[in-house]
Design a protein around this motif. Structure first.
Motif, PDB file in Angstrom:
ATOM      1  N   ILE A  12       0.868  -1.178   0.000  1.00 33.18           N
ATOM      2  CA  ILE A  12       0.000   0.000   0.000  1.00 33.18           C
ATOM      3  C   ILE A  12       0.903   1.227   0.000  1.00 33.18           C
ATOM      4  N   LYS A  13       0.684   2.098  -0.979  1.00 30.06           N
ATOM      5  CA  LYS A  13       1.495   3.304  -1.112  1.00 30.06           C
ATOM      6  C   LYS A  13       0.586   4.519  -1.277  1.00 30.06           C
ATOM      7  N   PHE A  64       7.250   4.132 -15.365  1.00 27.99           N
ATOM      8  CA  PHE A  64       7.446   2.695 -15.197  1.00 27.99           C
ATOM      9  C   PHE A  64       8.804   2.315 -15.785  1.00 27.99           C
ATOM     10  N   SER A  65       9.629   1.735 -14.957  1.00 29.65           N
ATOM     11  CA  SER A  65      10.952   1.331 -15.432  1.00 29.65           C
ATOM     12  C   SER A  65      11.321   0.000 -14.800  1.00 29.65           C
ATOM     13  N   GLU A  82       0.305   7.060  -9.088  1.00 30.97           N
ATOM     14  CA  GLU A  82      -1.035   7.605  -9.291  1.00 30.97           C
ATOM     15  C   GLU A  82      -2.044   6.548  -8.849  1.00 30.97           C
ATOM     16  N   LEU A  83      -3.276   7.003  -8.568  1.00 29.68           N
ATOM     17  CA  LEU A  83      -4.311   6.073  -8.125  1.00 29.68           C
ATOM     18  C   LEU A  83      -4.511   4.960  -9.155  1.00 29.68           C
ATOM     19  N   GLY A  84      -4.386   5.305 -10.425  1.00 29.00           N
ATOM     20  CA  GLY A  84      -4.600   4.337 -11.497  1.00 29.00           C
ATOM     21  C   GLY A  84      -3.522   3.278 -11.594  1.00 29.00           C
ATOM     22  N   ASP A  85      -2.467   3.423 -10.822  1.00 27.94           N
ATOM     23  CA  ASP A  85      -1.408   2.405 -10.828  1.00 27.94           C
ATOM     24  C   ASP A  85      -1.764   1.230  -9.933  1.00 27.94           C
ATOM     25  N   GLY A 108       2.435 -12.707  -8.122  1.00 36.07           N
ATOM     26  CA  GLY A 108       2.069 -11.310  -8.291  1.00 36.07           C
ATOM     27  C   GLY A 108       2.273 -10.462  -7.048  1.00 36.07           C
ATOM     28  N   THR A 109       2.352  -9.179  -7.287  1.00 34.64           N
ATOM     29  CA  THR A 109       2.363  -8.178  -6.215  1.00 34.64           C
ATOM     30  C   THR A 109       1.136  -7.313  -6.397  1.00 34.64           C
ATOM     31  N   ARG A 110       0.320  -7.271  -5.357  1.00 34.90           N
ATOM     32  CA  ARG A 110      -0.881  -6.446  -5.451  1.00 34.90           C
ATOM     33  C   ARG A 110      -0.586  -5.083  -4.849  1.00 34.90           C
ATOM     34  N   LEU A 111      -0.562  -4.070  -5.704  1.00 36.41           N
ATOM     35  CA  LEU A 111      -0.245  -2.701  -5.287  1.00 36.41           C
ATOM     36  C   LEU A 111      -1.518  -1.887  -5.164  1.00 36.41           C
ATOM     37  N   THR A 112      -1.676  -1.253  -4.039  1.00 40.77           N
ATOM     38  CA  THR A 112      -2.802  -0.340  -3.829  1.00 40.77           C
ATOM     39  C   THR A 112      -2.246   1.053  -3.579  1.00 40.77           C
ATOM     40  N   VAL A 113      -2.690   2.009  -4.366  1.00 41.46           N
ATOM     41  CA  VAL A 113      -2.262   3.400  -4.202  1.00 41.46           C
ATOM     42  C   VAL A 113      -3.424   4.191  -3.613  1.00 41.46           C
ATOM     43  N   VAL A 114      -3.184   4.836  -2.482  1.00 43.66           N
ATOM     44  CA  VAL A 114      -4.257   5.581  -1.808  1.00 43.66           C
ATOM     45  C   VAL A 114      -3.945   7.075  -1.778  1.00 43.66           C
TER      46      VAL A 114
END
Lengths: 114, 116
Positions: A12-13, A64-65, A82-85, A108-114
């Protein structure tokens, strides 16, 4: 043999931060590819690395790199989140000479952007 | 440009029955590979079956078979004797590999629900 290992599993980022995801391929696999999966866009190709070189890149912004190390482990970095990431980021490894079922995904890595 | 089409967003099948998941693809390449992957709710993509463009026989892996019709650019997945654990998303994918790049593209997926 060990499969493809992705770390961390969950993240969570906050918007504006940057994040680094890691992928360790199956031993002997030198090709590593990254995908982003979202409910709206499905599975989209990010990039592919082989022998520390990026061979192919999808249609994603420069935020993205990625890179690949001499032991074939790969990292991907997303800057200025960004939230869309928010997405599931999947890594896959394969044998160089194989076009068939040598293409194996990690969990997988589940990324949540808040 | 390559493209994968899966026209069935969702499918239901009775336990122990067979089900066919549709997949059509578009490519101008002569050499390519076709895959089916299963993705349960945990998120991991699980390889099911592979068909090479030059393979003359349809691929089979246990309860999974791939109905490959090259002229129609069709690669349907057939699951026989469905089990409750087969409930998942299923993705058709195509791999194009050259000396300069290696890329796999995926279809939008089909959600399969197996009913007891």
């Amino acid at each position: 043999k060990a499969g493809v290992t992705q770390t961390p599993r969950y993240l969570i980022k906050t918007r504006g931060q940057q994040v680094t995801l890691s992928c360790s391929p199956i031993s002997g696999h030198r090709s590593v590819s990254w995908y982003q999966q979202t409910p709206g866009q499905g599975l989209q190709f990010l990039f592919e690395y082989f022998s520390e070189t990026q061979r192919n890149k999808g249609n994603f912004p420069g935020r993205f790199s990625g890179r690949q190390f001499s032991n074939s482990r790969s990292e991907m970095n997303v800057s200025t989140l960004e939230l869309g990431d928010s997405a599931l980021y999947l890594c896959a490894s394969s044998l160089e000479r194989s076009q068939g079922w040598g293409y194996t995904f990690g969990s997988g890595t589940r990324l949540t952007v808040v | 440009a390559q493209k994968i089409t899966q026209t069935q967003p969702g499918m239901f099948v009775q336990e122990k029955e067979a089900v066919t998941l549709d997949c059509t693809y578009d490519t101008s390449d002569q050499s390519y590979g076709l895959f089916w992957y299963k993705q349960p709710s945990s998120g991991e993509m699980i390889f099911l079956i592979y068909q090479g463009s030059y393979d003359e026989q349809n691929a089979t892996e246990g309860r999974y078979s791939l109905n490959f019709q090259k002229a129609r650019k069709s690669a349907n997945l057939v699951i026989s004797a469905s089990q409750l654990g087969d409930s998942a998303m299923y993705f058709c994918a195509m791999r194009e590999k050259t000396t300069s790049y290696d890329k796999v593209i995926f279809g939008p997926g089909t959600s399969l629900s197996v009913i007891p």
